[in-house]
Design a protein around this motif. Sequence first.
Motif, PDB file in Angstrom:
ATOM      1  N   ASP A   1       0.440   5.873  -0.855  1.00  0.00           N
ATOM      2  CA  ASP A   1      -0.219   6.924  -1.626  1.00  0.00           C
ATOM      3  C   ASP A   1       0.437   7.031  -3.004  1.00  0.00           C
ATOM      4  O   ASP A   1       1.497   6.462  -3.242  1.00  0.00           O
ATOM      5  CB  ASP A   1      -0.088   8.249  -0.872  1.00  0.00           C
ATOM      6  CG  ASP A   1      -1.279   9.140  -1.126  1.00  0.00           C
ATOM      7  OD1 ASP A   1      -2.042   8.837  -2.058  1.00  0.00           O
ATOM      8  OD2 ASP A   1      -1.446  10.127  -0.387  1.00  0.00           O
ATOM      9  N   ASN A   2      -0.215   7.781  -3.900  1.00  0.00           N
ATOM     10  CA  ASN A   2       0.394   8.006  -5.213  1.00  0.00           C
ATOM     11  C   ASN A   2       1.762   8.655  -5.034  1.00  0.00           C
ATOM     12  O   ASN A   2       1.916   9.562  -4.242  1.00  0.00           O
ATOM     13  CB  ASN A   2      -0.493   8.937  -6.049  1.00  0.00           C
ATOM     14  CG  ASN A   2      -1.799   8.264  -6.401  1.00  0.00           C
ATOM     15  OD1 ASN A   2      -1.899   7.046  -6.392  1.00  0.00           O
ATOM     16  ND2 ASN A   2      -2.805   9.069  -6.686  1.00  0.00           N
TER      17      ASN A   2
ATOM     18  N   THR B   1      -5.811  14.068   0.993  1.00  0.00           N
ATOM     19  CA  THR B   1      -5.098  14.576  -0.191  1.00  0.00           C
ATOM     20  C   THR B   1      -4.517  15.924   0.134  1.00  0.00           C
ATOM     21  O   THR B   1      -5.178  16.774   0.713  1.00  0.00           O
ATOM     22  CB  THR B   1      -6.049  14.689  -1.392  1.00  0.00           C
ATOM     23  OG1 THR B   1      -7.273  15.236  -0.938  1.00  0.00           O
ATOM     24  CG2 THR B   1      -6.282  13.338  -2.041  1.00  0.00           C
TER      25      THR B   1
ATOM     26  N   THR C   1      -2.907  -2.263  -4.199  1.00  0.00           N
ATOM     27  CA  THR C   1      -4.290  -1.793  -4.289  1.00  0.00           C
ATOM     28  C   THR C   1      -4.460  -0.483  -3.543  1.00  0.00           C
ATOM     29  O   THR C   1      -3.682  -0.120  -2.665  1.00  0.00           O
ATOM     30  CB  THR C   1      -5.274  -2.856  -3.754  1.00  0.00           C
ATOM     31  OG1 THR C   1      -6.587  -2.338  -3.838  1.00  0.00           O
ATOM     32  CG2 THR C   1      -4.966  -3.243  -2.326  1.00  0.00           C
ATOM     33  N   HIS C   2      -5.492   0.240  -3.914  1.00  0.00           N
ATOM     34  CA  HIS C   2      -5.868   1.454  -3.200  1.00  0.00           C
ATOM     35  C   HIS C   2      -7.007   1.174  -2.244  1.00  0.00           C
ATOM     36  O   HIS C   2      -7.342   1.991  -1.408  1.00  0.00           O
ATOM     37  CB  HIS C   2      -6.303   2.533  -4.203  1.00  0.00           C
ATOM     38  CG  HIS C   2      -5.174   3.346  -4.706  1.00  0.00           C
ATOM     39  ND1 HIS C   2      -4.593   3.133  -5.925  1.00  0.00           N
ATOM     40  CD2 HIS C   2      -4.484   4.364  -4.129  1.00  0.00           C
ATOM     41  CE1 HIS C   2      -3.609   3.996  -6.089  1.00  0.00           C
ATOM     42  NE2 HIS C   2      -3.515   4.743  -5.015  1.00  0.00           N
TER      43      HIS C   2
ATOM     44  N   LEU D   1       0.835  -1.194   0.000  1.00  0.00           N
ATOM     45  CA  LEU D   1       0.000   0.000   0.000  1.00  0.00           C
ATOM     46  C   LEU D   1       0.868   1.242   0.000  1.00  0.00           C
ATOM     47  O   LEU D   1       2.049   1.201   0.350  1.00  0.00           O
ATOM     48  CB  LEU D   1      -0.908   0.008   1.239  1.00  0.00           C
ATOM     49  CG  LEU D   1      -1.801  -1.205   1.467  1.00  0.00           C
ATOM     50  CD1 LEU D   1      -2.603  -1.037   2.749  1.00  0.00           C
ATOM     51  CD2 LEU D   1      -2.735  -1.418   0.294  1.00  0.00           C
TER      52      LEU D   1
ATOM     53  N   LYS E   1       5.555   2.789  -5.123  1.00  0.00           N
ATOM     54  CA  LYS E   1       5.051   1.429  -5.364  1.00  0.00           C
ATOM     55  C   LYS E   1       5.399   0.946  -6.768  1.00  0.00           C
ATOM     56  O   LYS E   1       5.937  -0.162  -6.949  1.00  0.00           O
ATOM     57  CB  LYS E   1       3.512   1.385  -5.221  1.00  0.00           C
ATOM     58  CG  LYS E   1       3.016   1.418  -3.800  1.00  0.00           C
ATOM     59  CD  LYS E   1       1.492   1.456  -3.806  1.00  0.00           C
ATOM     60  CE  LYS E   1       1.014   2.607  -4.626  1.00  0.00           C
ATOM     61  NZ  LYS E   1      -0.324   2.984  -4.636  1.00  0.00           N
TER      62      LYS E   1
ATOM     63  N   GLU F   1      -3.512  -3.426  -8.971  1.00  0.00           N
ATOM     64  CA  GLU F   1      -4.923  -3.010  -8.961  1.00  0.00           C
ATOM     65  C   GLU F   1      -5.795  -4.051  -9.669  1.00  0.00           C
ATOM     66  O   GLU F   1      -6.477  -3.750 -10.642  1.00  0.00           O
ATOM     67  CB  GLU F   1      -5.087  -1.643  -9.655  1.00  0.00           C
ATOM     68  CG  GLU F   1      -4.410  -0.492  -8.960  1.00  0.00           C
ATOM     69  CD  GLU F   1      -5.063  -0.104  -7.639  1.00  0.00           C
ATOM     70  OE1 GLU F   1      -6.132  -0.642  -7.309  1.00  0.00           O
ATOM     71  OE2 GLU F   1      -4.474   0.706  -6.919  1.00  0.00           O
TER      72      GLU F   1
END
Lengths: 273, 332
Positions: free
Chosen positions: A49-50, A272, A213-214, A47, A54, A182
């Motif tokens: 964040d953008n 965000t 995955t998000h 996992l 990853k 994803e």
Amino acid sequence: MFQPATELMMTTQPLLLLENIRKSFGAIEALRDVSFSVGRGEVVALLGDNGAGKSTLVKMISGGLEPSGGRILFDGEERTFRSPLEAKNAGIETVYQDLSLCTNVDVVANFFMGREITKKVFGIPVLDEKTMAERTAKAISDAGTRIPSLKVNVEHLSGGQRQAIELNRFVYFGGKLVLLDEPFAALGVEQTRRGLEMIRRVSDQGIGVIIITHIMQQAFMVADRIVVLRQGTVAGDVATSKTNLDDVIQMITGENIANLSAYQRKEGLPRTV
Amino acid sequence: MFVSRQMATIDFALDNLVWLILLVVLVVFSITIPNYFQIGIFANIVEQSTFVGTMAIGLSLIIIAGNIDLSVESTLALAAMVTGLLFATRGAGMGFAFTPEWLVIPISLAVALLVGAAVGATNAFFVVKLQMNAFIVTLASFIWVRGLVVAISGGRSAQSLPDSLRFLAIETVFYVPLIAWISIGGFIAFASILNRMPFGRHIRMIGGNKVATFRAGIKIDRLTTITFIMAGAIAGLAGWLLALRTSGATANLGTGMLFQAFAAVVIGGVSLQGGVGSLSGVYAGVLLLSSINTAINLMGMPAHFTQIIHGGLVLVAMLLDTLKTHIRARMI
């Protein structure tokens, strides 16, 4: 006599071991001192964040990028994969939706893509459709997947069925570690449930699974362990059973859960910035 | 959701739609046009289909593999002209002969195939090695190869191929000349390669999804190169057959065949997107075009009507293609 000792070694040695992986693109450090492992039959959710690193990490494992520093040990050996094909030959594969199937040919053709079984007819190699169809049918039914007909073009199949073909193909050809990027992004609720079940079945056969995955709930449903990346470093590496949603969100965002709005908490969304 | 057997049946019907259309057209022509229904007419349709048909084999392979080749018509002309120049006895022909005489068959055929393969290899070099757009590369070849035909012949024609070659265009088996049987043999051979050999399976998959085939370790560059060389060599074969039929070659031989071949390919159910189509369908497409040409001739209509009808047919074929895609999409 030495059998038990060997077995013990086999089981304690992880399938994939990353040690202090570093990757820099010019002055930018995308990954710093990343270390974690994936065991045989273990499902690890990756996992972050953008922009947490990853994708960079995944490419390094599956052979698109070479690390600037650190070691990758696969099956106990130090490896660097220069191309996806090299990684694939070692037993590592990334399953992307629709990127690994030709929808214009049937299930059997896809199953044996690039590894067709042939028989000689007057010295000419001819596709052995019968054998390939039998093996595909067996592999797919062994995995408990149901596909209406193997002679049908993949374009007629649903997203879940396509994913099942890819995963079963991976298992059939001796894959050891599968990366799922994803995997359920475009699937419905029922298909996602079956997909998660399939991941469990794959890992039960001793195959390592990394799932990116998000969707936090999916990670908790299927993963044995959760590894969180934040700003290029490992911000958390915990057994799923010993953590909870709030803790994981805090690892991802680096912020205290109290700072998130009630809505973000409920939906499991990272804040965000 | 359709049951899979129903789905397979519909798939089969859609794939072979063009044969059904051909049958209907032949029945309608036989009933409405006097003198259409006779064995000689049907044999003539098959004979007429030889040259565009043979060329369409290579074109289909290229398109199914997700590429395009506009140069096949000029390649056909070049191979025909080289055959004419070397082995014809009058005009620009140099009249090379061998003892025993029949040696001219394998030698002239090999020359024509090599000429075609050379053009194909040039195309492949630019498309595969230099990563240039195939449309532009083969359009350039379409122009420069035709220029080469004019250049090597000095604009003159070569006439009178020896009888040892000509007999292939004259002798018939079941009313159909041997050159037409060679073309049919080509269709059967390449249909088998496309459907039953790893090479055929791989080029079809490349046409369907390049990324997936690359990830599966299929050597895309190598196979694309082979496909271009094959298409060139097959165009060379078509040129050789046409030279035999016309007993020589002129500098403008085969002009306009490219679009007939494209029409046949599209009517035959090959998708210009790549990955979809069968050579059996393409052959039916060629036969359909020839049947219509013959009907126009028999009715005494001016020849330019042929072009209007061919253009219309291509549009109808594209419409059918869209319709088929639509039906297939609704089957899921």
